[in-house]
Design a protein around this motif. Structure first.
Motif, PDB file in Angstrom:
ATOM      1  N   TYR A  94       0.862  -1.304   0.153  1.00 12.75           N
ATOM      2  CA  TYR A  94      -0.127  -0.002   0.052  1.00 12.75           C
ATOM      3  C   TYR A  94       0.719   1.245   0.026  1.00 12.75           C
ATOM      4  CZ  TYR A  94      -3.994  -2.746   0.864  1.00 12.75           C
ATOM      5  OH  TYR A  94      -5.297  -3.442   0.660  1.00 12.75           O
ATOM      6  N   TYR A  95       0.516   2.176  -0.995  1.00 12.20           N
ATOM      7  CA  TYR A  95       1.526   3.294  -1.188  1.00 12.20           C
ATOM      8  C   TYR A  95       0.554   4.482  -0.798  1.00 12.20           C
ATOM      9  CZ  TYR A  95       4.640   0.295  -3.722  1.00 12.20           C
ATOM     10  OH  TYR A  95       5.432  -0.666  -3.908  1.00 12.20           O
ATOM     11  N   CYS A  96       1.075   5.559  -0.152  1.00 18.70           N
ATOM     12  CA  CYS A  96       0.765   6.755   0.270  1.00 18.70           C
ATOM     13  C   CYS A  96       1.107   7.954  -1.208  1.00 18.70           C
ATOM     14  CB  CYS A  96       0.701   7.281   1.501  1.00 18.70           C
ATOM     15  SG  CYS A  96       0.679   8.961   1.876  1.00 18.70           S
ATOM     16  N   ALA A  97       0.365   8.771  -1.369  1.00 20.68           N
ATOM     17  CA  ALA A  97       0.672   9.737  -2.481  1.00 20.68           C
ATOM     18  C   ALA A  97       0.164  11.019  -2.417  1.00 20.68           C
ATOM     19  CB  ALA A  97       0.162   9.121  -3.938  1.00 20.68           C
ATOM     20  N   ALA A  98       0.672  12.004  -2.897  1.00 21.52           N
ATOM     21  CA  ALA A  98       0.039  13.385  -2.483  1.00 21.52           C
ATOM     22  C   ALA A  98       0.102  13.924  -4.125  1.00 21.52           C
ATOM     23  CB  ALA A  98       0.893  14.233  -1.520  1.00 21.52           C
ATOM     24  N   HIS A  99      -0.866  14.862  -4.217  1.00 18.68           N
ATOM     25  CA  HIS A  99      -1.025  15.923  -5.317  1.00 18.68           C
ATOM     26  C   HIS A  99      -1.515  17.152  -5.206  1.00 18.68           C
ATOM     27  CE1 HIS A  99      -4.921  16.252  -7.338  1.00 18.68           C
ATOM     28  NE2 HIS A  99      -5.221  15.125  -6.673  1.00 18.68           N
ATOM     29  N   SER A 100      -1.227  17.894  -5.913  1.00 19.26           N
ATOM     30  CA  SER A 100      -1.337  19.218  -5.525  1.00 19.26           C
ATOM     31  C   SER A 100      -2.703  19.892  -5.905  1.00 19.26           C
ATOM     32  CB  SER A 100      -0.272  20.485  -5.856  1.00 19.26           C
ATOM     33  OG  SER A 100      -0.116  20.201  -7.484  1.00 19.26           O
ATOM     34  N   GLY A 101      -3.527  19.136  -6.517  1.00 19.88           N
ATOM     35  CA  GLY A 101      -4.902  19.501  -6.871  1.00 19.88           C
ATOM     36  C   GLY A 101      -5.628  19.496  -5.699  1.00 19.88           C
ATOM     37  N   ILE A 102      -6.965  20.067  -5.846  1.00 22.54           N
ATOM     38  CA  ILE A 102      -7.816  20.338  -4.817  1.00 22.54           C
ATOM     39  C   ILE A 102      -8.666  19.212  -4.666  1.00 22.54           C
ATOM     40  CG2 ILE A 102      -9.504  21.389  -6.240  1.00 22.54           C
ATOM     41  CD1 ILE A 102      -9.967  23.416  -3.693  1.00 22.54           C
ATOM     42  N   SER A 103      -8.849  18.292  -5.691  1.00 22.03           N
ATOM     43  CA  SER A 103      -9.977  17.297  -5.640  1.00 22.03           C
ATOM     44  C   SER A 103      -9.288  16.122  -5.635  1.00 22.03           C
ATOM     45  CB  SER A 103     -10.987  17.538  -6.603  1.00 22.03           C
ATOM     46  OG  SER A 103     -11.653  18.742  -6.675  1.00 22.03           O
ATOM     47  N   PRO A 104     -10.001  14.909  -5.024  1.00 19.05           N
ATOM     48  CA  PRO A 104      -9.477  13.539  -4.938  1.00 19.05           C
ATOM     49  C   PRO A 104      -9.404  12.981  -6.569  1.00 19.05           C
ATOM     50  CG  PRO A 104     -11.060  14.008  -3.440  1.00 19.05           C
ATOM     51  CD  PRO A 104     -11.300  15.301  -4.262  1.00 19.05           C
ATOM     52  N   THR A 105      -8.611  12.339  -6.780  1.00 18.81           N
ATOM     53  CA  THR A 105      -8.363  11.814  -8.171  1.00 18.81           C
ATOM     54  C   THR A 105      -7.860  10.251  -7.954  1.00 18.81           C
ATOM     55  OG1 THR A 105      -7.119  11.955 -10.251  1.00 18.81           O
ATOM     56  CG2 THR A 105      -5.907  12.760  -8.266  1.00 18.81           C
ATOM     57  N   THR A 106      -8.371   9.580  -9.118  1.00 14.88           N
ATOM     58  CA  THR A 106      -8.106   8.310  -8.985  1.00 14.88           C
ATOM     59  C   THR A 106      -6.849   7.858 -10.033  1.00 14.88           C
ATOM     60  OG1 THR A 106      -9.638   7.862 -10.672  1.00 14.88           O
ATOM     61  CG2 THR A 106     -10.421   7.637  -8.595  1.00 14.88           C
ATOM     62  N   ARG A 107      -6.301   8.756 -10.629  1.00 14.76           N
ATOM     63  CA  ARG A 107      -5.312   8.609 -11.567  1.00 14.76           C
ATOM     64  C   ARG A 107      -3.944   8.753 -10.823  1.00 14.76           C
ATOM     65  NH1 ARG A 107      -6.817  12.030 -16.771  1.00 14.76           N
ATOM     66  NH2 ARG A 107      -5.072  10.788 -17.421  1.00 14.76           N
ATOM     67  N   SER A 108      -3.424   7.626 -10.874  1.00 18.85           N
ATOM     68  CA  SER A 108      -1.838   7.646 -10.256  1.00 18.85           C
ATOM     69  C   SER A 108      -1.009   8.656 -10.982  1.00 18.85           C
ATOM     70  CB  SER A 108      -1.126   6.171 -10.389  1.00 18.85           C
ATOM     71  OG  SER A 108      -1.126   5.774 -11.673  1.00 18.85           O
ATOM     72  N   SER A 109      -1.202   8.924 -12.109  1.00 21.15           N
ATOM     73  CA  SER A 109      -0.398   9.821 -12.693  1.00 21.15           C
ATOM     74  C   SER A 109      -0.381  11.054 -12.526  1.00 21.15           C
ATOM     75  CB  SER A 109      -0.447   9.574 -14.486  1.00 21.15           C
ATOM     76  OG  SER A 109      -1.804  10.149 -14.755  1.00 21.15           O
ATOM     77  N   GLN A 110      -1.377  11.598 -11.790  1.00 20.71           N
ATOM     78  CA  GLN A 110      -1.538  12.909 -11.321  1.00 20.71           C
ATOM     79  C   GLN A 110      -1.122  12.995  -9.967  1.00 20.71           C
ATOM     80  OE1 GLN A 110      -5.882  13.456 -11.585  1.00 20.71           O
ATOM     81  NE2 GLN A 110      -5.517  14.495 -13.793  1.00 20.71           N
ATOM     82  N   TYR A 111      -0.631  12.203  -9.273  1.00 14.74           N
ATOM     83  CA  TYR A 111       0.201  12.557  -8.043  1.00 14.74           C
ATOM     84  C   TYR A 111       1.631  12.556  -8.129  1.00 14.74           C
ATOM     85  CZ  TYR A 111      -4.116  10.740  -5.833  1.00 14.74           C
ATOM     86  OH  TYR A 111      -5.411  10.762  -5.428  1.00 14.74           O
ATOM     87  N   ASP A 112       1.949  13.709  -7.375  1.00 11.05           N
ATOM     88  CA  ASP A 112       3.357  14.226  -7.389  1.00 11.05           C
ATOM     89  C   ASP A 112       4.333  13.458  -6.607  1.00 11.05           C
ATOM     90  OD1 ASP A 112       1.441  16.973  -7.449  1.00 11.05           O
ATOM     91  OD2 ASP A 112       2.645  16.270  -9.188  1.00 11.05           O
TER      92      ASP A 112
END
Length: 124
Positions: A94-112
């Protein structure tokens, strides 16, 4: 920069519960949407759950809806994944990820940013 460290993985019997935590370092944790993904051996990385900046919006993968709950404590720079009614098919890293967008997203490519992962094994 955000550094993420997961914890709480382990071996649990089917039907049991487990809580994962992801501690973030760096500033402005509250300005990152946080997500959890998982990857089983030989399979693609799948979306599990995500939560918006202040927790007002969440999203879940179909296979975990109703069993897993994502939450966050911005004062502690930590996001949690409470897992219950665990099944053998939940076994994965299980991996934790963060992205700077304001809304939850299911797409792993959007996580920074990504953590190193924590192993969860469901077995009797």
């Amino acid at each position: 920069q955000v550094q993420l460290v997961e914890s709480g993985g382990g071996l649990v019997q089917p039907g049991g519960s487990l809580r994962l935590a992801c501690a973030a370092s760096g500033r402005l944790f509250s300005r990152y949407t946080m997500g959890w993904f998982r990857q089983a051996p030989g399979k693609e990385r799948d979306f599990v759950a995500a939560i918006s900046w202040f927790g007002g919006s969440t999203a879940y993968g179909n296979s975990v809806t109703g069993r897993f709950t994502i939450s966050r404590d911005n004062a502690k720079n930590t996001v949690y994944l409470q897992m219950s009614s665990l099944k053998p098919e939940d076994t994965a890293a299980y991996y934790c990820a963060a992205h700077s967008g304001i809304s939850p997203t299911t797409r792993s490519s959007q996580y920074d940013y990504w953590g190193q992962g924590t192993q969860v094994t469901i077995s009797s």
